[in-house]
Design a protein around this motif. Structure first.
Motif, PDB file in Angstrom:
ATOM      1  N   VAL A  13       2.698  -4.120  15.615  1.00  0.00           N
ATOM      2  CA  VAL A  13       4.053  -3.855  15.149  1.00  0.00           C
ATOM      3  C   VAL A  13       4.985  -4.170  16.303  1.00  0.00           C
ATOM      4  O   VAL A  13       4.908  -3.565  17.376  1.00  0.00           O
ATOM      5  N   ILE A  59       8.637  -1.213   9.252  1.00  0.00           N
ATOM      6  CA  ILE A  59       7.248  -0.895   8.936  1.00  0.00           C
ATOM      7  C   ILE A  59       6.814  -1.598   7.653  1.00  0.00           C
ATOM      8  O   ILE A  59       5.651  -1.978   7.516  1.00  0.00           O
ATOM      9  N   GLU A  60       7.731  -1.786   6.696  1.00  0.00           N
ATOM     10  CA  GLU A  60       7.387  -2.485   5.455  1.00  0.00           C
ATOM     11  C   GLU A  60       6.989  -3.932   5.742  1.00  0.00           C
ATOM     12  O   GLU A  60       6.084  -4.479   5.125  1.00  0.00           O
ATOM     13  N   TYR A  67       0.016  -7.068   7.085  1.00  0.00           N
ATOM     14  CA  TYR A  67      -1.341  -6.555   6.982  1.00  0.00           C
ATOM     15  C   TYR A  67      -1.959  -6.924   5.631  1.00  0.00           C
ATOM     16  O   TYR A  67      -3.096  -7.387   5.568  1.00  0.00           O
ATOM     17  N   LYS A  68      -1.207  -6.731   4.558  1.00  0.00           N
ATOM     18  CA  LYS A  68      -1.713  -7.048   3.222  1.00  0.00           C
ATOM     19  C   LYS A  68      -2.034  -8.528   3.098  1.00  0.00           C
ATOM     20  O   LYS A  68      -3.037  -8.916   2.493  1.00  0.00           O
ATOM     21  N   LEU A 124       3.530  -3.890   7.185  1.00  0.00           N
ATOM     22  CA  LEU A 124       2.585  -3.612   6.113  1.00  0.00           C
ATOM     23  C   LEU A 124       2.360  -4.854   5.261  1.00  0.00           C
ATOM     24  O   LEU A 124       1.233  -5.141   4.853  1.00  0.00           O
ATOM     25  N   ARG A 125       3.398  -5.622   5.000  1.00  0.00           N
ATOM     26  CA  ARG A 125       3.278  -6.868   4.251  1.00  0.00           C
ATOM     27  C   ARG A 125       2.380  -7.868   4.998  1.00  0.00           C
ATOM     28  O   ARG A 125       1.553  -8.554   4.400  1.00  0.00           O
TER      29      ARG A 125
END
Length: 64
Positions: A6, A12-13, A19-20, A16-17
């Motif tokens: 990060v 954070i979104e 990571y996905k 997270l995107r």
């Protein structure tokens, strides 16, 4: 193990995107779903032949 750094001032979104997206590229979920039910070799070959016939039919129709 997937690691997502990060960055400073990063939402954070967004992390997270990322990571996905990395997780999807590994193909882990597709593999798990594929292994849920056993498919015999003859059955998988039959499905491949059906798909090949279907694609061939589409190609022949598009030529006209």
């Amino acid at each position: 193990m997937i690691v997502v750094q990060v960055k400073e001032e990063e939402n954070i979104e967004r992390a997270l995107r990322r990571y996905k997206r990395k997780f999807d590229r590994t193909g882990r979920m597709r593999e798990l779903r594929r292994r849920q039910a056993f498919v015999s070799d003859s059955e998988s070959n039959r499905k491949m032949l059906e798909k090949a016939r279907y694609v061939q039919k589409l190609r022949e129709e598009s030529e006209f």
